[in-house]
Write a protein that holds these residues in place. Sequence first.
Motif, PDB file in Angstrom:
ATOM      1  N   GLY A 103      -2.060  -3.740   6.093  1.00 34.17           N
ATOM      2  CA  GLY A 103      -3.345  -3.856   5.578  1.00 34.17           C
ATOM      3  C   GLY A 103      -3.606  -3.771   4.212  1.00 34.17           C
ATOM      4  O   GLY A 103      -4.599  -4.364   3.541  1.00 34.17           O
ATOM      5  N   TYR A 104      -2.930  -2.793   3.406  1.00 34.23           N
ATOM      6  CA  TYR A 104      -3.253  -2.589   2.156  1.00 34.23           C
ATOM      7  C   TYR A 104      -2.715  -3.600   1.459  1.00 34.23           C
ATOM      8  O   TYR A 104      -3.537  -4.134   0.470  1.00 34.23           O
ATOM      9  N   LEU A 105      -1.727  -4.393   1.751  1.00 33.20           N
ATOM     10  CA  LEU A 105      -1.420  -5.691   1.113  1.00 33.20           C
ATOM     11  C   LEU A 105      -2.383  -6.628   1.343  1.00 33.20           C
ATOM     12  O   LEU A 105      -2.387  -7.528   0.136  1.00 33.20           O
ATOM     13  N   ILE A 106      -3.121  -6.691   2.315  1.00 32.49           N
ATOM     14  CA  ILE A 106      -3.860  -7.971   2.500  1.00 32.49           C
ATOM     15  C   ILE A 106      -5.175  -7.547   1.517  1.00 32.49           C
ATOM     16  O   ILE A 106      -5.836  -8.508   0.801  1.00 32.49           O
ATOM     17  N   SER A 107      -5.852  -6.255   1.638  1.00 32.04           N
ATOM     18  CA  SER A 107      -7.070  -5.840   1.093  1.00 32.04           C
ATOM     19  C   SER A 107      -6.644  -5.670  -0.512  1.00 32.04           C
ATOM     20  O   SER A 107      -7.676  -5.833  -1.290  1.00 32.04           O
ATOM     21  N   TRP A 119     -16.289   6.984  -1.019  1.00 30.50           N
ATOM     22  CA  TRP A 119     -16.094   8.295  -1.181  1.00 30.50           C
ATOM     23  C   TRP A 119     -15.049   8.512  -2.463  1.00 30.50           C
ATOM     24  O   TRP A 119     -15.011   9.189  -3.366  1.00 30.50           O
ATOM     25  N   PHE A 120     -13.717   7.531  -2.330  1.00 34.70           N
ATOM     26  CA  PHE A 120     -12.914   7.408  -3.373  1.00 34.70           C
ATOM     27  C   PHE A 120     -12.290   6.095  -3.314  1.00 34.70           C
ATOM     28  O   PHE A 120     -12.466   5.141  -2.234  1.00 34.70           O
ATOM     29  N   ALA A 121     -11.413   5.566  -4.251  1.00 36.94           N
ATOM     30  CA  ALA A 121     -10.897   4.138  -4.065  1.00 36.94           C
ATOM     31  C   ALA A 121      -9.238   4.509  -4.285  1.00 36.94           C
ATOM     32  O   ALA A 121      -8.813   5.472  -4.960  1.00 36.94           O
ATOM     33  N   VAL A 122      -8.588   3.564  -3.430  1.00 34.06           N
ATOM     34  CA  VAL A 122      -7.223   3.712  -3.418  1.00 34.06           C
ATOM     35  C   VAL A 122      -6.891   2.167  -4.487  1.00 34.06           C
ATOM     36  O   VAL A 122      -7.254   1.446  -4.078  1.00 34.06           O
ATOM     37  N   PRO A 123      -5.885   2.700  -5.475  1.00 33.47           N
ATOM     38  CA  PRO A 123      -5.973   1.681  -6.456  1.00 33.47           C
ATOM     39  C   PRO A 123      -4.987   0.494  -5.951  1.00 33.47           C
ATOM     40  O   PRO A 123      -4.395   0.556  -4.817  1.00 33.47           O
ATOM     41  N   ALA A 124      -5.375  -0.748  -6.469  1.00 35.33           N
ATOM     42  CA  ALA A 124      -4.484  -1.758  -5.949  1.00 35.33           C
ATOM     43  C   ALA A 124      -3.203  -2.135  -6.689  1.00 35.33           C
ATOM     44  O   ALA A 124      -3.163  -1.922  -8.038  1.00 35.33           O
ATOM     45  N   LEU A 125      -2.424  -2.568  -6.137  1.00 35.10           N
ATOM     46  CA  LEU A 125      -1.119  -3.047  -6.952  1.00 35.10           C
ATOM     47  C   LEU A 125      -1.301  -4.715  -7.157  1.00 35.10           C
ATOM     48  O   LEU A 125      -0.562  -5.400  -7.906  1.00 35.10           O
ATOM     49  N   GLY A 126      -2.122  -5.346  -6.757  1.00 36.10           N
ATOM     50  CA  GLY A 126      -2.287  -6.839  -6.798  1.00 36.10           C
ATOM     51  C   GLY A 126      -1.295  -7.344  -6.065  1.00 36.10           C
ATOM     52  O   GLY A 126      -0.822  -6.917  -5.118  1.00 36.10           O
ATOM     53  N   ALA A 136       0.904 -10.731   4.967  1.00 35.47           N
ATOM     54  CA  ALA A 136       0.626  -9.617   5.196  1.00 35.47           C
ATOM     55  C   ALA A 136      -0.368  -9.752   6.489  1.00 35.47           C
ATOM     56  O   ALA A 136      -0.198  -8.880   7.446  1.00 35.47           O
ATOM     57  N   GLY A 137      -1.122 -10.664   6.510  1.00 36.40           N
ATOM     58  CA  GLY A 137      -2.363 -10.502   7.732  1.00 36.40           C
ATOM     59  C   GLY A 137      -1.621 -11.051   8.875  1.00 36.40           C
ATOM     60  O   GLY A 137      -1.776 -10.527  10.023  1.00 36.40           O
ATOM     61  N   ASN A 138      -0.478 -11.980   8.899  1.00 35.14           N
ATOM     62  CA  ASN A 138       0.126 -12.367  10.135  1.00 35.14           C
ATOM     63  C   ASN A 138       0.997 -11.040  10.532  1.00 35.14           C
ATOM     64  O   ASN A 138       0.986 -10.682  11.951  1.00 35.14           O
ATOM     65  N   ILE A 139       1.615 -10.283   9.791  1.00 36.23           N
ATOM     66  CA  ILE A 139       2.290  -8.973  10.072  1.00 36.23           C
ATOM     67  C   ILE A 139       1.390  -8.158  10.747  1.00 36.23           C
ATOM     68  O   ILE A 139       1.668  -7.356  11.485  1.00 36.23           O
ATOM     69  N   HIS A 140       0.145  -7.890  10.033  1.00 37.48           N
ATOM     70  CA  HIS A 140      -0.907  -6.917  10.535  1.00 37.48           C
ATOM     71  C   HIS A 140      -1.093  -7.302  11.881  1.00 37.48           C
ATOM     72  O   HIS A 140      -1.481  -6.509  12.625  1.00 37.48           O
ATOM     73  N   TYR A 141      -1.556  -8.590  12.106  1.00 40.98           N
ATOM     74  CA  TYR A 141      -2.020  -8.821  13.474  1.00 40.98           C
ATOM     75  C   TYR A 141      -0.913  -8.901  14.474  1.00 40.98           C
ATOM     76  O   TYR A 141      -1.333  -8.222  15.353  1.00 40.98           O
ATOM     77  N   TYR A 142       0.396  -9.133  14.259  1.00 39.32           N
ATOM     78  CA  TYR A 142       1.078  -9.243  15.335  1.00 39.32           C
ATOM     79  C   TYR A 142       1.553  -7.766  15.605  1.00 39.32           C
ATOM     80  O   TYR A 142       1.910  -7.089  16.758  1.00 39.32           O
ATOM     81  N   SER A 143       1.611  -6.950  14.571  1.00 38.59           N
ATOM     82  CA  SER A 143       1.967  -5.455  14.429  1.00 38.59           C
ATOM     83  C   SER A 143       1.092  -4.828  15.472  1.00 38.59           C
ATOM     84  O   SER A 143       1.361  -3.998  16.125  1.00 38.59           O
TER      85      SER A 143
END
Length: 179
Positions: A103-107, A119-126, A136-143
């Motif tokens: 989910g983090y990798l998708i977002s 409230w706060f932000a979680v930094p992105a790694l790009g 990541a979306g496929n992994i997220h969905y099937y998981s």
Amino acid sequence: MESPKQYDIISRSIHWVTALAVIAMFAVGLWMVDLTYYSTWYKTAPHWHKSAGILIAALTVFRLIWRIVKPAPAIEGSAFERKAAHAAHHLIYTLLFVIFISGYLISTSDNRPIEVFNWFAVPALGELFPNQSDIAGNIHYYSAIALIALAALHALAALKHHFINKDNTLRKMIGDKSL
């Protein structure tokens, strides 16, 4: 050290909050994929989904730390059932973390941080690898599907212990005072 007879209030609360949150997140996730650009929920639903996901991830980390501090009661049942329960619990945690990471990798593949309820932000790694969002979306969905299936099996096992074995497995997690 003797194993406790039941789960403490914090462990029980985290268990049930997580169970309800995972079911809700799964339902919302399935609903969100069909939203169109013109839907009033197009931006709001993903924002809430990501925000809740980050909070559930933090709660899960806390839960694992708490589990070290407050050991769980012994698992009842046959040797096979105890091994299966341990394996299922480990797989549930593994799937949760796969879902959190994917989910983090998708977002964050577009290099924007995740704003958690503003409230706060979680930094992105790009974007760390090509087609990151899609993979990541496929992994997220099937998981997520695997997690819901495993959670259903977990619930059925608890009910089997309660109604067929007539042991204390379910009572330990609902805080039955008679234990």
